[in-house]
Design an enzyme around this catalytic site. Structure first.
Site, short mmCIF file in Angstrom:
data_model
loop_
_atom_site.label_atom_id
_atom_site.label_comp_id
_atom_site.label_asym_id
_atom_site.label_seq_id
_atom_site.Cartn_x
_atom_site.Cartn_y
_atom_site.Cartn_z
N TYR A 60 5.10 1.18 10.29
CA TYR A 60 4.03 1.64 9.40
C TYR A 60 4.42 1.42 7.94
CZ TYR A 60 0.99 5.02 6.99
OH TYR A 60 0.11 5.63 6.13
N THR B 98 1.79 4.90 1.23
CA THR B 98 2.54 6.01 1.77
C THR B 98 3.89 6.15 1.07
OG1 THR B 98 3.70 6.86 3.75
CG2 THR B 98 3.35 4.48 3.62
#
Length: 209
Positions: free
Chosen positions: A138, A114
């Site tokens: 995350y 990401t």
């Protein structure tokens, strides 16, 4: 090619499945369906319900399917407060998957990272060599998983992507805005600027890796 896709029923995973099936690849999917649905996948492909943290499941799948390449799209992100869950899947699960891939002598490993690994970047556009500064559970756990990938010794690449849009998209600003509009809930616009990557452009990039 025999291709194993983790998280293959999610927005990115299902898009990859459709794309690579059209190219004639033999596909196997692992997904726990926490943030996805079996209905997103063709009925006639091999699907295993479970987590990348399950070493026994991975051993069975790798042993029976014998993938030549792995695309790792599975991730924990549903609950931003579930730090232990994010760590278990995004770091520990990635490591477990890498160990299975190495034991099976997989020829290519593609990790979907990401862009949140960069945190709040000091300048835009973000350069690939910008400092890693994740600040969410995350992002932190995905960076840990990526470091395992890059240190694994496999022929591997990690794609630091963000805001991919396309069919089945269920998270992020676009579906959130649409859902609120459809429900006639209040909406507002901020001065935030984002770039978006179309699904077909993402798939074209993936084909080059």
């Amino acid at each position: 090619m025999r291709l194993l896709i983790t998280g293959g029923a999610g927005c990115l995973g299902a898009g990859i499945v459709d794309h690579r099936l059209a190219q004639g690849d033999d596909i196997c999917v692992i997904d726990n369906f926490v943030t996805s649905s079996r209905a997103a996948l063709p009925a006639d492909i091999e699907v295993h319900q479970g987590s990348v943290t399950d070493a026994a499941l991975l051993a069975r799948v790798f042993g029976a399917f014998r993938p030549q390449a792995v695309i790792h799209a599975a991730a924990s992100y549903k609950d931003p407060d579930d730090w232990q869950g994010d760590l278990a899947v995004n770091a520990g699960g990635t490591l477990t998957l890498l160990e299975a891939a190495k034991a099976a002598e997989v020829a290519r490993f593609v990790n979907l990272q990401t862009v949140l690994c960069y945190g709040r970047p000091a300048s835009l556009p973000i350069r690939r060599d910008a400092p890693l500064a994740p600040f969410t559970s995350y992002g932190i756990s995905k960076v840990a998983g990526e470091q395992y990938v890059l240190a694994s010794g496999l022929d591997a690449v990690s794609l630091r992507i963000g805001n991919v849009t396309g069919p089945r998209l269920s998270i992020g600003p676009i579906p959130t805005f649409y859902t609120r509009l459809k429900a006639e809930k209040p909406c507002f616009c901020s001065d935030t600027v984002r770039d978006f990557l179309g699904m077909q452009d993402f798939l074209d990039l993936l084909d080059r890796t």
